[in-house]
Design an enzyme around this catalytic site. Sequence first.
Site, mmCIF file in Angstrom:
data_model
loop_
_atom_site.group_PDB
_atom_site.id
_atom_site.type_symbol
_atom_site.label_atom_id
_atom_site.label_comp_id
_atom_site.label_asym_id
_atom_site.label_seq_id
_atom_site.Cartn_x
_atom_site.Cartn_y
_atom_site.Cartn_z
ATOM 1 N N ASP A 204 0.818 -1.207 0.000
ATOM 2 C CA ASP A 204 0.000 0.000 0.000
ATOM 3 C C ASP A 204 0.863 1.273 0.000
ATOM 4 O OD1 ASP A 204 -2.678 1.284 0.597
ATOM 5 O OD2 ASP A 204 -1.560 1.958 2.353
ATOM 6 N N GLU A 245 1.395 -0.490 -4.992
ATOM 7 C CA GLU A 245 0.420 0.565 -5.269
ATOM 8 C C GLU A 245 1.149 1.901 -5.296
ATOM 9 O OE1 GLU A 245 -3.401 3.054 -3.690
ATOM 10 O OE2 GLU A 245 -1.765 2.498 -2.377
HETATM 11 C C1 GLC Z 1 -4.252 3.221 -0.414
HETATM 12 C C2 GLC Z 1 -5.525 2.430 -0.210
HETATM 13 C C3 GLC Z 1 -6.572 3.315 0.388
HETATM 14 C C4 GLC Z 1 -6.066 3.879 1.695
HETATM 15 C C5 GLC Z 1 -4.716 4.569 1.516
HETATM 16 C C6 GLC Z 1 -4.055 4.870 2.832
HETATM 17 O O1 GLC Z 1 -4.395 4.193 -1.381
HETATM 18 O O2 GLC Z 1 -5.945 1.869 -1.421
HETATM 19 O O3 GLC Z 1 -7.786 2.639 0.572
HETATM 20 O O4 GLC Z 1 -6.987 4.788 2.207
HETATM 21 O O5 GLC Z 1 -3.809 3.770 0.799
HETATM 22 O O6 GLC Z 1 -3.597 3.688 3.425
#
Ligand code: GLC
Length: 551
Positions: A204, A245
């Site tokens: 993440d 991500e």
């Molecule tokens: C990522 C996740 C999201 C979350 C953010 C902070 O973007 O997909 O849902 O709020 O990280 O952890």
Amino acid sequence: MTLNNDPLWYKNAIFYELHIRSFCDSNGDGKGDLLGIVSKLDYIKELGVDCLWLLPMMPSPLLDDGYDVADYYNIHPDYGTIEDFKLLVDEAHQRGLRVITDLVLNHTSDQHPWFVESRKSKDNPYRDYYVWSDTDEKYKGVRIIFTDTEPSNWTYDETTEQFYWHRFYASQPDLNYDNPVVADKMIEVVRYWLDMGIDGFRADAVPYLFEREGTSCENLPETHTYLQRVRAAMEAYPGTIMLGEANMWPDELRPYFRGDPNDPSVPGDEFHMAFHFPVMPRIFKGLRLGEATDIINIMRDTPDIPYNCQWCVFLRNHDELTLEMVTEEDRQLMWNEYAPDPTMRLNLGIRRRLAPLLDNDRRKVALANAILFSLPGAPIIYYGDEIGMGDNISLFDRNGVRTPMQWTDDETAGFSDTTPDKFWASLIADETYGYQRINVATQQNQDDSLLALMKHFVAVRKANPVLGWGTCEFIDLDNTAILAYHRAHEAEQLLIVCNLSDTPQMVTLPLADVVGQTPTDVLTEESLGVVDAVEYGMTLEPYQYHWLRFE
Ligand code: GLC
């Protein structure tokens, strides 16, 4: 059945993203849980996907739905126990399904014992686990991600009269990766879950691990170095992957793979996979305007990646449909077209599900998936989108796209044994998208259901590994309502042709290489007329698509 031991399994895999709280409730408390998922593994297996991605499952106050972790070594009590988790992984593996989980490296919850300690005093041993400052003037100009709620990336803490740094909610303080103890502790977390047998992580919010004055504090070299360390730790667990991500432009994403695309002896050694964020809004824009140019341009701007790396493509996920990777003008256009009601908007995005975004028009939903499943990269299906679930924009934050899965048309939608008033979020019950109409059981009995179509996409994609492995060349056409691309890998080839518009379109394709051959659509097994000249004309109905093989 067990897992195959292909270390490159992810190259041609299909992922299923699943929100634990909303999938299936096994103990009647109105919240989905791990044993609920176990009871639905056969459904997931039947869909044909290869890997589950579980959204955060660790103990958390749930102020960001579990992306605010309070304990990296446990399961949220609502979801079950470590034993349940082991059972889930084991049962999935027995069905040949892999499991990856979310890994939140950048921040913890403010309820995490580290932060509870850290904020107590300036000389607390945990002080340095987080990023503290006397002033909120540091790292000026770093963008705010949750623009709707957070006025600043700094929050003042009265006890010690300092500010702490957070890229997301103020309840999610950023860890301080300059502290080697923190850096080591998070590697221990990685090992702990890999030891439990999982197949990797969806990592993440990785661009934000380090901060440096005078920079955007994103994608810093120090961050890459740390992620390589995570990757190196993962090498002890063959076949595991890190899906990163990083909501960035393709050229900013390229360094996250490292390696040399032209030299197999220099494989990637950071992320195995990364989400391709920018192509996603362009698919929606393309469908709205009946215009392929933006999709082609962004894909042409996408650099090659090493053979052992892969993109992940998606249409929707648990977050808002993010419009960070588009121009200001396109953002306005997308908001006007897809979020006419301001409550549909969130931060720089749109908090709606796939079917409602595409007007519940089966032709558009099918076409969007036909593109998703044939672009370079491994596709992800977001739970519920395979049956065309709707959303509930009256719910808080992004919860409107995270409502309970609709299994049946019973009063409980088959989600739980308890009564719907006890559900953590109400079921979608409107006339169009309500569980009474949109549910798994009904669609399992219909040959022409969306679920049947999705299974077909999965199966045909799996039968054509060229879609996972192949190169991708876009074809320039006079008719820009047509999106056409050529996928090739060794002797295998497919030509994808899509009409993005709502009117019939004629197109002339340059097919000099296949004169004399007959195109067959691998999705329908229907043959088109033989290619009798270097220019091949065809007409596509509104939103029609073909995946063509030549023989
Ligand atoms: C990522 C996740 C999201 C979350 C953010 C902070 O973007 O997909 O849902 O709020 O990280 O952890």
